[in-house]
Write a protein that holds these residues in place. Structure first.
Motif, PDB file in Angstrom:
ATOM      1  N   GLN A  47      36.658  -5.002 -21.898  1.00  0.00           N
ATOM      2  CA  GLN A  47      37.493  -6.164 -21.600  1.00  0.00           C
ATOM      3  C   GLN A  47      37.836  -6.229 -20.114  1.00  0.00           C
ATOM      4  N   GLN A  48      38.166  -5.080 -19.518  1.00  0.00           N
ATOM      5  CA  GLN A  48      38.507  -5.047 -18.089  1.00  0.00           C
ATOM      6  C   GLN A  48      37.291  -5.399 -17.231  1.00  0.00           C
ATOM      7  N   VAL A  49      36.144  -4.831 -17.568  1.00  0.00           N
ATOM      8  CA  VAL A  49      34.919  -5.117 -16.816  1.00  0.00           C
ATOM      9  C   VAL A  49      34.547  -6.587 -16.965  1.00  0.00           C
ATOM     10  N   SER A  50      34.636  -7.121 -18.177  1.00  0.00           N
ATOM     11  CA  SER A  50      34.311  -8.530 -18.415  1.00  0.00           C
ATOM     12  C   SER A  50      35.189  -9.446 -17.569  1.00  0.00           C
ATOM     13  N   ALA A  51      36.486  -9.177 -17.559  1.00  0.00           N
ATOM     14  CA  ALA A  51      37.409 -10.015 -16.783  1.00  0.00           C
ATOM     15  C   ALA A  51      37.076  -9.966 -15.301  1.00  0.00           C
ATOM     16  N   GLU A  99      25.715   9.788 -28.285  1.00  0.00           N
ATOM     17  CA  GLU A  99      25.831   9.224 -26.954  1.00  0.00           C
ATOM     18  C   GLU A  99      25.577   7.728 -27.029  1.00  0.00           C
ATOM     19  N   ILE A 100      26.374   6.947 -26.285  1.00  0.00           N
ATOM     20  CA  ILE A 100      26.168   5.496 -26.210  1.00  0.00           C
ATOM     21  C   ILE A 100      26.115   5.069 -24.750  1.00  0.00           C
ATOM     22  N   ALA A 101      25.433   3.963 -24.510  1.00  0.00           N
ATOM     23  CA  ALA A 101      25.390   3.342 -23.190  1.00  0.00           C
ATOM     24  C   ALA A 101      25.584   1.845 -23.378  1.00  0.00           C
ATOM     25  N   LEU A 102      26.627   1.321 -22.757  1.00  0.00           N
ATOM     26  CA  LEU A 102      26.916  -0.116 -22.806  1.00  0.00           C
ATOM     27  C   LEU A 102      26.639  -0.686 -21.418  1.00  0.00           C
ATOM     28  N   THR A 103      25.735  -1.649 -21.358  1.00  0.00           N
ATOM     29  CA  THR A 103      25.323  -2.208 -20.081  1.00  0.00           C
ATOM     30  C   THR A 103      25.697  -3.690 -20.023  1.00  0.00           C
ATOM     31  N   PRO A 104      26.467  -4.082 -18.993  1.00  0.00           N
ATOM     32  CA  PRO A 104      26.861  -5.488 -18.879  1.00  0.00           C
ATOM     33  C   PRO A 104      25.785  -6.327 -18.197  1.00  0.00           C
TER      34      PRO A 104
END
Length: 130
Positions: A47-51, A99-104
């Motif tokens: 949410q912070q990165v999106s904003a 392990e996870i990786a979330l990429t915007p």
């Protein structure tokens, strides 16, 4: 005496089935629950990165200063995340070897997320799971 041997053989077969079938399924369920907790725990950072990215029109620097505190879950162990300056989020859980990786990705002023995780068999469908 033959009946006794048949009983022992039957108990051995039941024990084998428990070890070979039931225990791995229980471990798989726990890993799936931990993977879901790992993905859900990243949401505040997302949410912070999106904003920041949508405000600036760019993912560059969108993750700067964004931090997620590690979480000690009594059932799943430590859940940890780090956020890169470009907004990418990496999370892991050592107890379940996850392990996870979330990429915007910013397109048309809207941020979308791509989630990949390992092992795939433990991941929710929202993170590349089956």
């Amino acid at each position: 005496m033959r009946i006794g041997l048949l009983v022992v053989a039957g108990l051995a077969l039941i024990g084998f089935l428990v070890v070979a079938v039931v225990l791995p399924q229980m471990a798989g369920t726990e890993a799936k629950e931990a993977a879901q907790a790992l993905v859900a725990g990243a949401q505040p950072a997302q949410q912070q990165v999106s904003a920041a990215a949508e405000k600036n029109g760019n993912v560059s620097g969108a993750g700067k200063g964004v931090k997620l505190a590690a979480k000690n879950d009594p059932k799943h162990g430590d859940l940890k995340w780090i956020v890169a300056d470009d907004g990418a989020i990496r999370g892991w859980n050592e107890k379940n070897a996850l392990e996870i990786a979330l990429t915007p990705s910013l397109q048309g002023g809207k941020l979308s997320w791509n989630c990949k995780g390992y092992p795939v068999s433990a991941m929710p469908s929202s993170c590349g799971g089956r």
